[in-house]
Design an enzyme around this catalytic site. Structure first.
Site, PDB file in Angstrom:
ATOM      1  N   THR A   1       0.810  -1.214   0.000  1.00  0.00           N
ATOM      2  CA  THR A   1       0.000   0.000   0.000  1.00  0.00           C
ATOM      3  C   THR A   1       0.849   1.272   0.000  1.00  0.00           C
ATOM      4  OG1 THR A   1      -0.175  -0.240   2.400  1.00  0.00           O
ATOM      5  CG2 THR A   1      -1.992  -1.077   1.090  1.00  0.00           C
TER       6      THR A   1
ATOM      7  N   HIS B   1       8.229  -0.385   6.181  1.00  0.00           N
ATOM      8  CA  HIS B   1       8.888   0.254   7.317  1.00  0.00           C
ATOM      9  C   HIS B   1       9.286  -0.835   8.302  1.00  0.00           C
ATOM     10  CE1 HIS B   1       5.258  -0.158   9.767  1.00  0.00           C
ATOM     11  NE2 HIS B   1       4.554   0.502   8.856  1.00  0.00           N
TER      12      HIS B   1
ATOM     13  N   HIS C   1       6.916  -3.499   9.657  1.00  0.00           N
ATOM     14  CA  HIS C   1       6.502  -4.586   8.775  1.00  0.00           C
ATOM     15  C   HIS C   1       7.433  -5.789   8.858  1.00  0.00           C
ATOM     16  CE1 HIS C   1       4.599  -1.310   6.059  1.00  0.00           C
ATOM     17  NE2 HIS C   1       3.611  -1.985   6.619  1.00  0.00           N
TER      18      HIS C   1
ATOM     19  N   LYS D   1      -6.764  -0.718  11.655  1.00  0.00           N
ATOM     20  CA  LYS D   1      -6.989   0.614  11.103  1.00  0.00           C
ATOM     21  C   LYS D   1      -8.295   1.204  11.634  1.00  0.00           C
ATOM     22  CE  LYS D   1      -3.317   0.627   8.598  1.00  0.00           C
ATOM     23  NZ  LYS D   1      -2.229   1.571   8.872  1.00  0.00           N
TER      24      LYS D   1
ATOM     25  N   ARG E   1      -8.522   2.560   4.316  1.00  0.00           N
ATOM     26  CA  ARG E   1      -7.285   2.951   3.646  1.00  0.00           C
ATOM     27  C   ARG E   1      -7.590   3.749   2.378  1.00  0.00           C
ATOM     28  NH1 ARG E   1      -2.654  -0.083   5.136  1.00  0.00           N
ATOM     29  NH2 ARG E   1      -3.130  -1.826   6.542  1.00  0.00           N
TER      30      ARG E   1
ATOM     31  N   GLN F   1      -7.961 -12.970   1.894  1.00  0.00           N
ATOM     32  CA  GLN F   1      -6.768 -13.475   2.568  1.00  0.00           C
ATOM     33  C   GLN F   1      -6.904 -14.972   2.853  1.00  0.00           C
ATOM     34  OE1 GLN F   1      -4.945 -11.057   5.616  1.00  0.00           O
ATOM     35  NE2 GLN F   1      -4.168 -12.860   6.699  1.00  0.00           N
TER      36      GLN F   1
ATOM     37  N   ASP G   1      -2.663  -8.811  15.005  1.00  0.00           N
ATOM     38  CA  ASP G   1      -3.856  -8.185  14.426  1.00  0.00           C
ATOM     39  C   ASP G   1      -4.400  -8.997  13.250  1.00  0.00           C
ATOM     40  OD1 ASP G   1      -1.693  -7.606  12.787  1.00  0.00           O
ATOM     41  OD2 ASP G   1      -2.356  -5.575  12.321  1.00  0.00           O
TER      42      ASP G   1
ATOM     43  N   LYS H   1       3.740   2.631  19.570  1.00  0.00           N
ATOM     44  CA  LYS H   1       4.115   1.697  18.520  1.00  0.00           C
ATOM     45  C   LYS H   1       5.578   1.903  18.142  1.00  0.00           C
ATOM     46  CE  LYS H   1       1.105   0.798  15.332  1.00  0.00           C
ATOM     47  NZ  LYS H   1       0.241   0.872  14.127  1.00  0.00           N
TER      48      LYS H   1
ATOM     49  N   LYS I   1       8.208   4.327  15.021  1.00  0.00           N
ATOM     50  CA  LYS I   1       7.631   5.639  14.713  1.00  0.00           C
ATOM     51  C   LYS I   1       8.445   6.733  15.386  1.00  0.00           C
ATOM     52  CE  LYS I   1       3.749   4.322  12.558  1.00  0.00           C
ATOM     53  NZ  LYS I   1       3.330   4.762  11.234  1.00  0.00           N
ATOM     54  N   THR I   2       8.600   7.862  14.710  1.00  0.00           N
ATOM     55  CA  THR I   2       9.252   9.032  15.284  1.00  0.00           C
ATOM     56  C   THR I   2       8.360  10.242  15.012  1.00  0.00           C
ATOM     57  OG1 THR I   2      10.434   9.672  13.250  1.00  0.00           O
ATOM     58  CG2 THR I   2      11.488   8.024  14.665  1.00  0.00           C
TER      59      THR I   2
END
Length: 414
Positions: free
Chosen positions: A41, A46, A49, A83, A87, A172, A193, A236, A239-240
């Site tokens: 997506t 990142h 993942h 989410k 998306r 899926q 999740d 999480k 992340k920054t």
């Protein structure tokens, strides 16, 4: 318990399993094929993942066959799991481009040899599905009541769940069925999740291919999920303030990637060593028992080496040493160019930081000066009206800017 599963459990890759004993027994009998999926997506993965792909490498090292499924088909819908909103839809052309980029990133990390590890794209079997036939053959196996009991859907119902997202679990699950039939895949792994989607796939295979005791034994499959990784402060990981820590070095520089790991909180060091490196647990414990700053530096180096390669990790380490101790290679630091003529004529410190696009807005830089959080070549700046000339450069004719305690920038005059 099977040794590969023991290793995953000891390193933190274990939240839920559909049948732990059954899976352990099957893995003890010989290599199995397993898969983990990701949807393209975005243009880059990142670091968040990557948890299942680190697990993939552990399982492959134990002799099992790993498949990285890139969701060129499912990305056309978007997974609602985890989410709060639907998306954003992206074009099929962009999805295809993302597939190729992400496949290359995973190939670099995993090494697809076509035997012990390879990639697949679910676009190959999803893109041309006949919708009516799919609903008759696959949709009839799903209970809406059961689907709505899964946490991913329950949370979204409060905000609104689109019908297109509601179909995601069917697709899926169909992936698992296709991979089981084509490659005899017996295990799907993923983040916690994904538990609802994974167990739905397990159930679909049983419904479509089971029946007799013999068939049930031949088509028994499993699901294994990992905890969703958070930092010790509950946020999480990966992340920054600037956003996610991407694998693409054009989105997150190798230096910034290295610094993210170098600056993790003390309580997270051992956990991240276990999850994001392949060092033996005994060695990790020995490292963590020593100096915590050296442990963080080693963590940063090991993770950077795994994602970007040894040469890039060496460069990031040298750049970090140059920034923090002056003992490394300044050329490896994040670098900006500023006009030599402007400095020669005299340039205000605030203007220099703005010109180098470092430290935020001019107001942000002014506040840093007032809080004694800004330095040039190691000298703290205390006057918001201070200016610099060529006489203020360091021995190599450059500036090293610091904003806060941990952000550095090398400024080259051109």
């Amino acid at each position: 318990m099977n040794k590969a599963l023991e290793e995953l459990k000891a390193r933190g890759f274990f939240a839920q399993c559909t049948d732990e004993k059954g899976l352990s027994d099957v893995m003890d009998k010989g290599p199995i094929a397993f898969y983990v999926g990701c949807d393209p997506t975005g243009p880059s993965l990142h670091i968040g993942h990557m948890v299942p792909f680190f697990a993939l490498r552990h399982l492959r090292a134990a002799g099992h066959i790993g498949i990285a499924l890139i969701g060129g088909g499912t990305a056309r819908i978007g997974d609602p799991s985890g989410k709060t909103e639907m998306r954003k839809m992206i074009s099929y052309e962009q999805i295809d481009r993302n597939v190729e980029t992400i496949k290359a990133q995973l190939d670099k990390f995993i090494g697809f040899d076509g035997k012990t590890a390879f990639s697949a794209n679910n676009k190959d079997w999803l893109a041309d599905l006949n919708y009516i036939d799919f609903l008759r053959d696959i949709g009839s196996c799903f209970s809406v009541n059961k689907m709505l009991s899964f946490e991913a859907y329950k949370q979204r119902l409060e905000r609104g769940l689109s019908f297109i997202e509601f179909n995601y679990q069917l697709l899926q699950s169909y992936d698992y069925l296709c991979l089981h039939q084509k490659h005899n895949v017996q295990l799907q792994i993923g983040g916690d999740d994904q538990w609802g989607n994974i167990t739905a796939g397990v159930d679909l295979i049983r419904r479509k291919l089971g029946g007799t005791e013999e068939l049930n034994a031949a088509h028994t499959v499993y699901g294994l999920t990992f905890p969703l990784i958070t930092r010790s402060d509950g946020k999480k990981m990966g992340k920054t303030e600037k956003g996610a820590i991407f694998l693409d070095k054009n989105l997150t520089s190798v230096y910034d990637f290295f610094q993210y790991w170098r600056n993790v909180a003390d309580p997270d060091v051992r956990k991240f060593f276990l999850l994001f490196t392949f060092l033996p647990i005994a060695e990790i414990d020995q490292i963590c028992a020593g100096d915590i700053n050296k442990a963080k530096e080693r963590l940063a180096y090991e993770v950077t080496k795994e994602i970007h390669g040894k040469e890039e990790a060496d460069g990031a380490l040298a750049g970090a040493k140059a920034a923090f101790s002056g003992a490394g290679d300044k050329s490896q630091m994040p670098t900006a160019e500023v006009s030599k003529a402007k400095v020669e004529a005299g340039i205000g410190v605030i203007d220099l930081f703005a010109e180098a696009n470092f430290g935020g807005s001019k107001s942000d830089v002014r506040r840093l000066i007032q809080g004694k959080g800004l330095a040039v070549n190691g000298k703290v700046i205390e006057d918001v009206h201070a200016s610099l000339t060529l006489s203020d450069v360091d021995d190599s004719g450059e500036f090293v800017l610091r904003a806060g305690k941990k952000k550095f920038l090398r400024v080259v005059l051109k």
